[in-house]
Design a protein around this motif. Structure first.
Motif, PDB file in Angstrom:
ATOM      1  N   SER A 955      74.014 -44.363 -13.495  1.00  0.00           N
ATOM      2  CA  SER A 955      74.919 -43.626 -12.613  1.00  0.00           C
ATOM      3  C   SER A 955      74.135 -42.645 -11.764  1.00  0.00           C
ATOM      4  CB  SER A 955      75.972 -42.872 -13.435  1.00  0.00           C
ATOM      5  OG  SER A 955      75.372 -41.801 -14.146  1.00  0.00           O
ATOM      6  N   LEU A 956      74.825 -42.067 -10.806  1.00  0.00           N
ATOM      7  CA  LEU A 956      74.219 -41.070  -9.924  1.00  0.00           C
ATOM      8  C   LEU A 956      73.790 -39.842 -10.723  1.00  0.00           C
ATOM      9  CD1 LEU A 956      73.610 -40.274  -6.969  1.00  0.00           C
ATOM     10  CD2 LEU A 956      75.909 -39.325  -6.834  1.00  0.00           C
ATOM     11  N   ILE A 957      74.583 -39.468 -11.719  1.00  0.00           N
ATOM     12  CA  ILE A 957      74.258 -38.298 -12.544  1.00  0.00           C
ATOM     13  C   ILE A 957      72.964 -38.540 -13.321  1.00  0.00           C
ATOM     14  CG2 ILE A 957      75.079 -36.831 -14.430  1.00  0.00           C
ATOM     15  CD1 ILE A 957      77.923 -37.513 -13.561  1.00  0.00           C
ATOM     16  N   HIS A 958      72.787 -39.760 -13.831  1.00  0.00           N
ATOM     17  CA  HIS A 958      71.548 -40.082 -14.546  1.00  0.00           C
ATOM     18  C   HIS A 958      70.337 -39.906 -13.627  1.00  0.00           C
ATOM     19  CE1 HIS A 958      73.837 -42.848 -17.559  1.00  0.00           C
ATOM     20  NE2 HIS A 958      73.890 -41.575 -17.903  1.00  0.00           N
ATOM     21  N   LEU A 959      70.440 -40.415 -12.414  1.00  0.00           N
ATOM     22  CA  LEU A 959      69.311 -40.320 -11.478  1.00  0.00           C
ATOM     23  C   LEU A 959      69.038 -38.884 -11.069  1.00  0.00           C
ATOM     24  CD1 LEU A 959      69.292 -43.219  -8.857  1.00  0.00           C
ATOM     25  CD2 LEU A 959      67.643 -42.696 -10.625  1.00  0.00           C
ATOM     26  N   ALA A 960      70.109 -38.119 -10.815  1.00  0.00           N
ATOM     27  CA  ALA A 960      69.937 -36.735 -10.363  1.00  0.00           C
ATOM     28  C   ALA A 960      69.246 -35.879 -11.420  1.00  0.00           C
ATOM     29  CB  ALA A 960      71.292 -36.138  -9.992  1.00  0.00           C
ATOM     30  N   ASN A 961      69.424 -36.233 -12.690  1.00  0.00           N
ATOM     31  CA  ASN A 961      68.825 -35.454 -13.773  1.00  0.00           C
ATOM     32  C   ASN A 961      67.558 -36.100 -14.337  1.00  0.00           C
ATOM     33  OD1 ASN A 961      70.817 -33.137 -14.464  1.00  0.00           O
ATOM     34  ND2 ASN A 961      72.121 -34.917 -14.178  1.00  0.00           N
ATOM     35  N   ALA A 962      67.068 -37.131 -13.667  1.00  0.00           N
ATOM     36  CA  ALA A 962      65.881 -37.835 -14.150  1.00  0.00           C
ATOM     37  C   ALA A 962      64.614 -37.018 -13.903  1.00  0.00           C
ATOM     38  CB  ALA A 962      65.776 -39.196 -13.471  1.00  0.00           C
ATOM     39  N   ASP A 963      63.634 -37.241 -14.726  1.00  0.00           N
ATOM     40  CA  ASP A 963      62.310 -36.640 -14.555  1.00  0.00           C
ATOM     41  C   ASP A 963      61.439 -37.647 -13.793  1.00  0.00           C
ATOM     42  OD1 ASP A 963      59.793 -35.584 -14.711  1.00  0.00           O
ATOM     43  OD2 ASP A 963      59.835 -35.198 -16.865  1.00  0.00           O
ATOM     44  N   SER A 975      55.749 -45.264  -7.071  1.00  0.00           N
ATOM     45  CA  SER A 975      54.777 -44.186  -6.887  1.00  0.00           C
ATOM     46  C   SER A 975      55.429 -42.838  -7.183  1.00  0.00           C
ATOM     47  CB  SER A 975      54.242 -44.194  -5.451  1.00  0.00           C
ATOM     48  OG  SER A 975      55.267 -43.860  -4.533  1.00  0.00           O
ATOM     49  N   ARG A 976      54.598 -41.827  -7.360  1.00  0.00           N
ATOM     50  CA  ARG A 976      55.106 -40.486  -7.643  1.00  0.00           C
ATOM     51  C   ARG A 976      55.932 -39.964  -6.470  1.00  0.00           C
ATOM     52  NH1 ARG A 976      51.206 -38.990  -9.799  1.00  0.00           N
ATOM     53  NH2 ARG A 976      51.811 -38.564 -11.946  1.00  0.00           N
ATOM     54  N   ARG A 977      55.477 -40.214  -5.254  1.00  0.00           N
ATOM     55  CA  ARG A 977      56.212 -39.769  -4.062  1.00  0.00           C
ATOM     56  C   ARG A 977      57.592 -40.414  -4.005  1.00  0.00           C
ATOM     57  NH1 ARG A 977      57.098 -41.844   0.937  1.00  0.00           N
ATOM     58  NH2 ARG A 977      55.821 -43.663   0.430  1.00  0.00           N
ATOM     59  N   GLN A 978      57.660 -41.709  -4.268  1.00  0.00           N
ATOM     60  CA  GLN A 978      58.948 -42.409  -4.237  1.00  0.00           C
ATOM     61  C   GLN A 978      59.875 -41.912  -5.340  1.00  0.00           C
ATOM     62  OE1 GLN A 978      57.432 -46.312  -4.749  1.00  0.00           O
ATOM     63  NE2 GLN A 978      56.712 -46.510  -2.650  1.00  0.00           N
ATOM     64  N   ALA A 979      59.315 -41.669  -6.527  1.00  0.00           N
ATOM     65  CA  ALA A 979      60.138 -41.175  -7.641  1.00  0.00           C
ATOM     66  C   ALA A 979      60.750 -39.825  -7.305  1.00  0.00           C
ATOM     67  CB  ALA A 979      59.289 -41.081  -8.910  1.00  0.00           C
ATOM     68  N   LYS A 980      59.937 -38.938  -6.735  1.00  0.00           N
ATOM     69  CA  LYS A 980      60.447 -37.613  -6.366  1.00  0.00           C
ATOM     70  C   LYS A 980      61.514 -37.716  -5.277  1.00  0.00           C
ATOM     71  CE  LYS A 980      56.377 -34.889  -7.642  1.00  0.00           C
ATOM     72  NZ  LYS A 980      55.263 -34.030  -7.154  1.00  0.00           N
ATOM     73  N   GLN A 981      61.313 -38.617  -4.314  1.00  0.00           N
ATOM     74  CA  GLN A 981      62.290 -38.779  -3.249  1.00  0.00           C
ATOM     75  C   GLN A 981      63.611 -39.340  -3.770  1.00  0.00           C
ATOM     76  OE1 GLN A 981      60.351 -41.159  -0.241  1.00  0.00           O
ATOM     77  NE2 GLN A 981      59.347 -39.396   0.696  1.00  0.00           N
ATOM     78  N   ILE A 982      63.534 -40.280  -4.704  1.00  0.00           N
ATOM     79  CA  ILE A 982      64.756 -40.853  -5.287  1.00  0.00           C
ATOM     80  C   ILE A 982      65.539 -39.781  -6.029  1.00  0.00           C
ATOM     81  CG2 ILE A 982      65.595 -42.387  -7.116  1.00  0.00           C
ATOM     82  CD1 ILE A 982      63.476 -44.416  -6.243  1.00  0.00           C
ATOM     83  N   VAL A 983      64.849 -38.976  -6.841  1.00  0.00           N
ATOM     84  CA  VAL A 983      65.527 -37.922  -7.601  1.00  0.00           C
ATOM     85  C   VAL A 983      66.127 -36.879  -6.651  1.00  0.00           C
ATOM     86  CG1 VAL A 983      65.188 -36.050  -9.253  1.00  0.00           C
ATOM     87  CG2 VAL A 983      64.119 -38.267  -9.657  1.00  0.00           C
ATOM     88  N   SER A 984      65.366 -36.483  -5.621  1.00  0.00           N
ATOM     89  CA  SER A 984      65.872 -35.494  -4.661  1.00  0.00           C
ATOM     90  C   SER A 984      67.091 -36.027  -3.913  1.00  0.00           C
ATOM     91  CB  SER A 984      64.773 -35.120  -3.659  1.00  0.00           C
ATOM     92  OG  SER A 984      63.703 -34.489  -4.299  1.00  0.00           O
ATOM     93  N   SER A 985      67.029 -37.287  -3.486  1.00  0.00           N
ATOM     94  CA  SER A 985      68.165 -37.878  -2.773  1.00  0.00           C
ATOM     95  C   SER A 985      69.394 -37.950  -3.667  1.00  0.00           C
ATOM     96  CB  SER A 985      67.807 -39.285  -2.272  1.00  0.00           C
ATOM     97  OG  SER A 985      66.736 -39.237  -1.354  1.00  0.00           O
ATOM     98  N   ALA A 986      69.191 -38.282  -4.953  1.00  0.00           N
ATOM     99  CA  ALA A 986      70.315 -38.346  -5.896  1.00  0.00           C
ATOM    100  C   ALA A 986      70.919 -36.964  -6.113  1.00  0.00           C
ATOM    101  CB  ALA A 986      69.843 -38.940  -7.222  1.00  0.00           C
ATOM    102  N   LYS A 987      70.069 -35.958  -6.253  1.00  0.00           N
ATOM    103  CA  LYS A 987      70.565 -34.586  -6.411  1.00  0.00           C
ATOM    104  C   LYS A 987      71.367 -34.153  -5.187  1.00  0.00           C
ATOM    105  CE  LYS A 987      67.086 -32.685  -9.564  1.00  0.00           C
ATOM    106  NZ  LYS A 987      65.963 -31.738  -9.708  1.00  0.00           N
ATOM    107  N   MET A 988      70.855 -34.481  -4.006  1.00  0.00           N
ATOM    108  CA  MET A 988      71.543 -34.107  -2.774  1.00  0.00           C
ATOM    109  C   MET A 988      72.910 -34.776  -2.691  1.00  0.00           C
ATOM    110  SD  MET A 988      71.658 -32.418  -0.009  1.00  0.00           S
ATOM    111  CE  MET A 988      70.001 -31.751   0.003  1.00  0.00           C
ATOM    112  N   LEU A 989      72.965 -36.061  -3.002  1.00  0.00           N
ATOM    113  CA  LEU A 989      74.229 -36.798  -2.948  1.00  0.00           C
ATOM    114  C   LEU A 989      75.219 -36.252  -3.974  1.00  0.00           C
ATOM    115  CD1 LEU A 989      75.665 -39.135  -1.545  1.00  0.00           C
ATOM    116  CD2 LEU A 989      74.694 -40.680  -3.243  1.00  0.00           C
ATOM    117  N   LEU A 990      74.720 -35.928  -5.160  1.00  0.00           N
ATOM    118  CA  LEU A 990      75.588 -35.377  -6.200  1.00  0.00           C
ATOM    119  C   LEU A 990      76.151 -34.027  -5.775  1.00  0.00           C
ATOM    120  CD1 LEU A 990      76.582 -36.072  -9.069  1.00  0.00           C
ATOM    121  CD2 LEU A 990      74.678 -34.712  -9.948  1.00  0.00           C
TER     122      LEU A 990
END
Length: 1022
Positions: A955-963, A975-990
């Protein structure tokens, strides 16, 4: 750990001992109300109270010797003896004293708060749902116990137990319930006491108190019951809340947020002043500079960037156009200006980009800034975007949009009267204003912003601008340019086996460089370079394609070579781009559109021929493509090589030496997508409703600036009149009146329902009447047993006209239709007999609409795709390139969104509103339902969504709270850059979704402005 916990408890204990009791607060309030003659009498009482306080202070043990456990309610481990309830008992005993009964009986908890506020002894404020109590005595106690206190606390309730915090939050509501019973009695007593105090001399105060004592005996029983009720309510509330977890406050986080808020306020004052001091980072908080170092590795700006940001025109918020070579760092300047608008001026920002891929790339890059700095980043591309956008309470929004969605967004803001909230519009690749229908839409957007909002700033940037004067006049803008490139670019030409360097000083424009006399071959050593990572790329390509892999890529990727063009799916493109940007792939063969699309810089750019399709290369296109050569921070120089034949030599020499092409308005050339659409929206939005106003608006457009160059046969007035006549005949506009005014006719127009639906749905006016007819006909026998009928209605008309069906495949698919699906074909007038004859090559006498037949064929493709969700299998089934099927799916999703908005404006199509919303979502993601929440996150496509879902991120909540670090270890080839961008985008959407829900709740609880009671009171005040 126990030692640390003990220290924390001891610190809390000392803090709590320093708090004033309710008795002392009440005494302070009472003392403030005494007459001058009572001062001597009260001095003795104060001395006694002070002595009592000193005695208590003396009893406080040193911190290091205090090992007592703390309970939630008081100072030590007793619930009743030294708890907050004990303070209430003290207060009740204190209220029994004769000299204070008057105050106890006259002041309810609500009066107590208001009276204390009046005398500046107690202030109660509510900030972010927390009640803060600040008292003068609190400050005194802090200074009195300075030798004991470890850390001063500005907020009395900062570390108070949750039950006490909740008690104070509910105190006022409860006091209203208790106070209603004795309101009249209290009001009468209050007024009588006030009168007696004014009339009696000071020496009769004692007699007056006796009278009060006797009168108060009558109310003793009711007062005791009321206090008892208060005590019981308090005990009940506190006992129930004792089980609640005490709120955890992070002081570090609060301090950081406070510091950022202060810096933003300072920056706001600085940016509004005329001072030359721009603060820590160009009128922005120092945290912004730190974030650029952290997220992008940018520690220092180029000299031209500093110069541009400190221009007077920028400081004065004038419109600006700036032009630099590709890779010169233009975007960073725009980002800093956007952050100034969002953080300091507190206004929304719109950024317009040319392609969906660039929008998604920018969303991923800026979401991290939004999370850290407190603004929203919203995507408006394809079928995504809300019209009108959500009106935020506090935080501002950065809208990142394609050209088409940016136009719709501006329309919705104008319609709702919110265009003034848009502080800045940034346009990347401004030269696209001269490119076909998309250029016409961009021109319309900017013209409307200029006409309707005088406070919105416009910033345009491009690498290839020539006739800047026309654009300056249109945008009323200043101009800045520089030839700076972070990496030197050398241009070469290859003719036969010789390489020539482009040299403007040479006689024929080029000088001989070197000779190519070796055979091209890939050494076997290339296979060893990052071999494991190449295998990972191949494996991931198979995973996203359900086990399928292009045979060409299978052979070339081990050598570090791959292709990139429209024949790939979105997932494949994404994977190959990531592999190239990380250095796993070292050679990319691609189409010319990549140069203007995703930012993938290279050391060397090779152009195979000076042609794009059959057209000779333009100077603008050439500069865009070679501009990718040279990677800042990696290369010292960049190289471009143009391969040509001897016959093209003269044309190429002219190409490399001539100036850039001018850009011209396409507003009139693109008739149905240009000037007619503009007029329809002007009248629909009531920007201009008569001929004179429309003509005046047109004079301020880019076309109006260039009309002398562009118009040869007709004048602007004649074109305006003709366009309005065409729209009226088409039933999109209606003429109101014709008033003769001197020698001219003043025409006034209003938009029809069909016209409003067309401009709200951004439907091409060439197809709006056809769409209306198809939807109307669909209502007569809408087939809902399958999605085929709805898919047909949302298949793009322009793609159907370019389709050439494979008739054998068409007939095979037709024969496999269910009875319900065959009914759809029958309703459309396409029979199996007709398709069979076309497949066998027989002559057909019966005339069938070609566009309808083609559109139904594309509907079969989309229908199969939604059922199978596998582009590869559908590609094989219909013998179509998988890239074309991907484009068809994207186009259908966008058109479905347009048809939905079209139907929302026409009541007769109410049934489509409910149906098309879900279909649009299916077409947008085209995956199983459980993957849709993950694919809402920018940058997460089907392949990545499957990986995340399999890893437990469902879910979106899982991604937003992912490390991000855990994601890197869990997800292959991330990559580390992609992982950080995915988490940031999920947090923003949430956060966006949470904010929208809060808005909805507040709207539901907010008292309407036209509520009868409010209207009556406002009338009385007036």
């Amino acid at each position: 750990m126990d030692e640390g916990g003990s220290r924390i408890r001891r610190r809390v204990a000392v803090r709590k001992r320093n708090r004033p009791t309710l008795e002392s607060i009440f005494a302070a309030s009472t003392a403030a109300e005494l007459q001058p003659g009572d001062e001597e009498e009260e001095e003795e009482e104060e001395e006694m109270t002070a002595g009592s306080r000193r005695k208590k202070t003396a009893e406080v043990q040193p911190v290091e010797n205090n090992d007592s456990e703390e309970d939630m309610f008081g100072y030590s481990d007793s619930f009743t003896d030294n708890s907050f309830l004990a303070q209430v008992d003290d207060l009740e005993r204190y209220m029994q004293r004769p000299e204070h009964r008057k105050h106890a009986s006259d002041l309810s908890p609500q009066d107590f708060c208001s009276e204390s506020n009046k005398h500046n002894k107690l202030s109660i404020t509510t900030i972010d749902n927390f009640t803060e109590l600040k008292t003068d005595e609190h400050t005194n106690n802090q200074s009195r116990h300075e030798d004991v206190c470890i850390e001063s606390e500005p907020d009395l309730l900062y570390d108070m137990p949750s039950s006490q915090v909740l008690y104070f939050e509910n105190l006022q509501n409860y006091s209203n319930d208790l106070g209603d019973q004795s309101t009249k009695e209290r009001d009468w007593n209050s007024s009588s006491h006030k009168t007696m105090n004014e009339e009696l001399p000071q020496n009769s105060v004692e007699q007056h108190q006796q009278i009060n004592d006797s009168s108060s005996k009558v109310r003793t029983s009711s007062e005791e019951n009321r206090r008892k009720s208060l005590k019981e309510h308090l005990k009940s509330a506190m006992t129930g809340n004792a089980k609640a977890q005490t709120p955890i406050f992070s002081k570090t986080k609060q301090l950081k947020e406070t510091l950022l808020s202060e810096e933003i306020n300072i920056a706001k004052k600085t940016i509004e002043s005329s001072s030359d001091d721009l603060g820590p980072f160009y009128s922005l908080p120092s945290k912004v500079r730190d974030l650029y170092v952290q997220f992008k590795g940018i520690e220092k700006l180029y000299e031209w960037q500093h110069t541009c940001l400190t221009l007077n025109s920028v400081q004065e918020r004038k419109n600006l156009i700036y032009s630099l070579p590709t890779s010169g760092g233009k975007t960073l300047v725009a980002e800093i200006l956007m952050l100034q608008e969002l953080l300091c001026r507190r206004r929304d920002v719109l950024m317009i980009l040319p392609y969906v891929a660039i929008v998604q790339e920018k969303i991923s890059g800026l979401s991290s800034f939004g999370i850290e700095l407190g603004f929203f980043v919203e995507e408006y591309a394809g079928s995504k975007g809300k019209f009108p956008p959500i009106k935020r309470r506090e935080k501002k929004s950065l809208y990142i949009a394609t050209i088409e969605k940016g136009h719709s967004l501006v329309n919705s803001l104008i319609e709702t009267g919110r265009i003034g909230s848009l502080g800045l519009v940034v346009v990347d690749e401004l030269h696209m204003i001269g490119e076909g229908s998309r250029g016409a839409i961009l021109e319309m957007t900017l013209a409307k912003v200029l006409y309707t909002s005088k406070t919105t700033q416009i910033i345009g940037m491009s690498a290839t601008l020539n006739n800047v004067e026309d654009l300056q006049e249109f945008l009323q803008a200043e101009y800045y340019t520089s030839q700076f490139r972070p990496v030197e670019l050398k241009e070469y030409l290859k003719i036969n086996d010789a390489i020539y360097e482009v040299d403007s000083k040479a006689e024929n424009g080029m000088t001989f460089s070197r000779l190519l006399n070796y055979k091209i071959a890939f050494p076997r050593e290339y296979l060893k370079h990052r071999e494991e990572e190449k295998h990972e790329v191949i494996k991931n390509l198979k995973d996203v394609s359900n086990g399928n892999l292009c045979p060409v890529l299978k052979r070339t990727i081990p050598f570090g070579v791959a292709y990139h063009h429209s024949g790939l799916t979105n997932d494949e493109r994404k994977l190959l781009e990531e592999a190239y940007s990380t250095g796993v792939l070292c050679l990319f063969t691609c189409t010319s559109t990549l140069a203007a699309g995703v930012n993938l810089p290279a050391r060397r750019v090779i152009l195979r021929a000076p042609y794009v399709a059959k057209e000779f290369l333009k100077r603008n296109q050439y500069k865009q493509m070679i501009g990718r050569a040279g990677r800042a921070g990696i290369d010292s120089i960049g190289e471009s090589i143009l391969i040509l034949q001897e016959k093209d030599k003269q044309q190429v020499l002219e190409l490399i030496s001539r100036p850039l092409e001018n850009c011209y308005s396409h507003l009139v050339q693109e008739f149905t997508k240009g000037i007619q659409t503009l007029f329809l929206s002007l009248i629909g939005l009531k920007i201009a409703t008569n001929l004179d106003d429309i003509y005046r608006f047109m004079s301020g457009t880019f076309f109006g600036v260039q009309q002398k160059i562009l118009l040869k046969e007709k004048s602007l007035w004649e074109i305006t009149v003709e366009s309005l006549r065409y729209l009226t005949e088409k039933g999109l506009l209606q003429k109101d009146t014709v008033d003769k005014c001197k020698e001219e006719f003043q025409y006034s127009f209003h938009i029809t329902k069909l016209g409003r639906a067309s401009f709200k749905g951004t439907i091409d006016l060439a197809y709006c009447d056809i769409l209306y007819r198809d939807l109307k006909k669909g209502l007569e026998g809408l087939v809902l047993e399958s999605l085929l009928h709805l898919i047909y209605l949302t298949t793009p008309y322009d793609m159907a006209s370019q389709c050439n069906p494979d008739w054998m495949i068409y007939f095979r698919q037709f024969s496999q239709l269910s009875p319900a699906e065959q009914n759809v074909a029958a309703l459309l007038g396409v029979s199996e007999n007709f398709i069979g004859k076309k497949a066998s090559g027989q002559a057909i006498k019966k005339k069938v609409d070609k566009d309808t037949v083609n559109r139904l064929y594309l509907s079969f493709v989309l229908y199969a795709l939604l059922k199978e969700t596998n582009i590869w299998s559908v590609s094989e089934k219909f013998n179509m390139p998988r890239g074309y099927i991907q484009s068809l799916l994207t186009g259908a999703a966008t058109f479905s969104s347009c048809v939905l908005h079209f139907c929302e404006e026409l009541e007769e199509f109410w049934v489509y509103k409910a149906l098309l919303g879900e279909l649009t979502k299916k077409l947008t993601y085209c995956v199983k339902a459980e993957l849709i929440p993950l694919m809402e996150v920018t940058g997460v496509l089907e392949g990545r969504a499957k990986q995340l879902y399999s890893a437990g991120y469902k879910s979106l909540i899982h991604l937003a709270n992912a490390d991000p670090e855990v994601l890197i270890r869990t997800i292959d080839h991330l990559s580390r850059r992609q992982a950080k961008q995915i988490v940031s985008s999920a947090k923003m959407l949430l956060r966006e979704k949470a904010e929208a829900l809060q808005e909805e709740v507040e709207e539901l609880l907010r008292l309407p402005s036209d509520f009868p009671g409010i209207a009556a009171s406002s009338t009385e005040k007036a």
